[in-house]
Design an enzyme around this catalytic site. Sequence first.
Site, PDB file in Angstrom:
ATOM      1  NE  ARG A  98      81.246  60.527  28.437  1.00 54.27           N
ATOM      2  CZ  ARG A  98      80.896  59.681  27.479  1.00 54.27           C
ATOM      3  NH1 ARG A  98      79.767  59.874  26.800  1.00 54.27           N
ATOM      4  NH2 ARG A  98      81.659  58.643  27.195  1.00 54.27           N
ATOM      5  CD  GLU A 147      74.338  42.128  25.828  1.00 55.30           C
ATOM      6  OE1 GLU A 147      74.388  41.022  25.239  1.00 55.30           O
ATOM      7  OE2 GLU A 147      73.942  43.181  25.273  1.00 55.30           O
ATOM      8  CB  SER A 167      81.264  48.530  25.500  1.00 55.77           C
ATOM      9  OG  SER A 167      80.166  49.153  26.109  1.00 55.77           O
ATOM     10  CB  CYS A 170      83.729  45.874  12.845  1.00 55.21           C
ATOM     11  SG  CYS A 170      82.173  46.766  12.648  1.00 55.21           S
ATOM     12  CB  VAL A 209      64.306  42.940  27.599  1.00 59.68           C
ATOM     13  CG1 VAL A 209      62.908  43.535  27.477  1.00 59.68           C
ATOM     14  CG2 VAL A 209      65.116  43.720  28.625  1.00 59.68           C
ATOM     15  CG  ASN A 262      80.180  53.495  18.910  1.00 57.33           C
ATOM     16  OD1 ASN A 262      80.271  53.434  20.122  1.00 57.33           O
ATOM     17  ND2 ASN A 262      80.571  52.513  18.121  1.00 57.33           N
ATOM     18  CE1 TYR A 265     101.784  64.069  -6.340  1.00 59.49           C
ATOM     19  CE2 TYR A 265     102.766  66.262  -6.154  1.00 59.49           C
ATOM     20  CZ  TYR A 265     102.796  64.965  -6.659  1.00 59.49           C
ATOM     21  OH  TYR A 265     103.839  64.568  -7.462  1.00 59.49           O
ATOM     22  NE  ARG A 276      90.904  66.612 -15.172  1.00 56.75           N
ATOM     23  CZ  ARG A 276      92.117  66.684 -15.716  1.00 56.75           C
ATOM     24  NH1 ARG A 276      93.153  66.108 -15.126  1.00 56.75           N
ATOM     25  NH2 ARG A 276      92.301  67.315 -16.857  1.00 56.75           N
TER      26      ARG A 276
END
Length: 469
Positions: free
Chosen positions: A34, A47, A53, A57, A94, A321, A442, A458
């Site tokens: 970019r 890769e 990409s 997860c 690699v 990321n 709330y 608290r």
Amino acid sequence: MSMSRTSGTGRAKERLVVIGGDAAGMSAASQARRLRGPDELEIVAFERGHFTSYSACGIPYWVGGDVPERDRLIARTPQEHRERSIDLRMRTEVTEIDVAGARVRSRDLGSGAEEWTSYDKLVIATGARPIRPDLPGADAPGVHGVQTLDDGQALLDTLAVTEGRRAVVVGAGYIGVEMAEALINRGYGVTVVNRGKEPMSTLDPDMGRLVHTAMEGLGITMVNDAEVTKLLTGEDGRVRAVATEDAEYPADVVVLGIGVRPETGLAKAAGLPLGDRGGLLTDLAMRVRGHENIWAGGDCVEVLDLVSGRERHIALGTHANKHGQVIGSNVGGGYATFPGVVGTAVSKVCDLEIARTGLREKDARRAGLQFETVTIESTSRAGYYPNAALMTVKMLAERRTGRLLGVQIVGREGAAKRVDIAAVALTAGMTVEQMTVLDLGYAPPFSPVWDPVLVAARKAVAAVRTSAP
């Protein structure tokens, strides 16, 4: 060997080489692109797998059937990267980094052909690898680690041809409990064999006990304080049971959820600096320490824990990321830093939500901190509102200063993401007393008048005051 390059204007252009085609590596490559066009910066990425990409997860939810198609986990395909002028070489591993010569050796996994590629700037994003125990039978058919899409596909292929419906998950961390849920959803009887006192060692044992109880309520057999000694195989060579010192647990499929280690064999062989957990060490710009033109990010690095002040290894896509964005900005001529983490993570097993951020009790002791702990029970909504669900919140605060040190939450719907309140407070260095006046949203469908995290704060204020000399 690849030689120097020139742009269309005749000027020499730089080459960025990226090792690893998942979150950190391709985020870095995309961000660099970019900022600098192909006439200024050539980008070559390697890769060794079949995919780029993607969301690792999400693999347990794909295996469990919540995500119906593998490709939904893929954010950007190899072709999409290539369309952005990134020379992405798939199924290419690699095998060596020559730091002095500023080049890497790669091998095409299909043809076996090898070549050297020079670089001006290098990004190491080799990820992490599942811990595979050095035990008899650990490499038998039917035994699976789950780290990549290839791993997930291999497991699904096994489930498709396995006649029996007995599964054993070794380990009860994030991957272990998520895979236990996935296999329950697939109709398997699941046993989890865990070396710890309770599942989820990222929690304190008293909070892990809540996870244990919930998992057993779902029909999962929990075996804690158990060390696997070997994996037994049948006459066909396939796994048939998991053995501990005291018992054998029949298995038609075994999933290893023991955890991961940084994949830093290449970096170690190249003489790059590693931390105590085996991850690469970087500065705030994600540049490998002592090396001006080498960066590293993702699951192969160690990062600063902002609460304890120590380096730690955390394998999460959120961090990867962000690392990639920072690296790409710096490689592309901009400026960005990654200051560190507070260790926030969430997970679930069926409808039980699990969250933590900051330090556990043993982390705080290891860091030399004195602290108070409090635990409260509250509800996700106003108690009178339909479907208000119970949750347990545990909070650690530093003695004398009242600085928040950590929060753990176990509960049902609406519990886990409340940990983000504590994550922000930890990042800001807030005290528990400062937290009590946070202006949180709330309404009865969303929270009691006092949010459960603030109820814990608290109580922590009172504990800190009581402990003051």
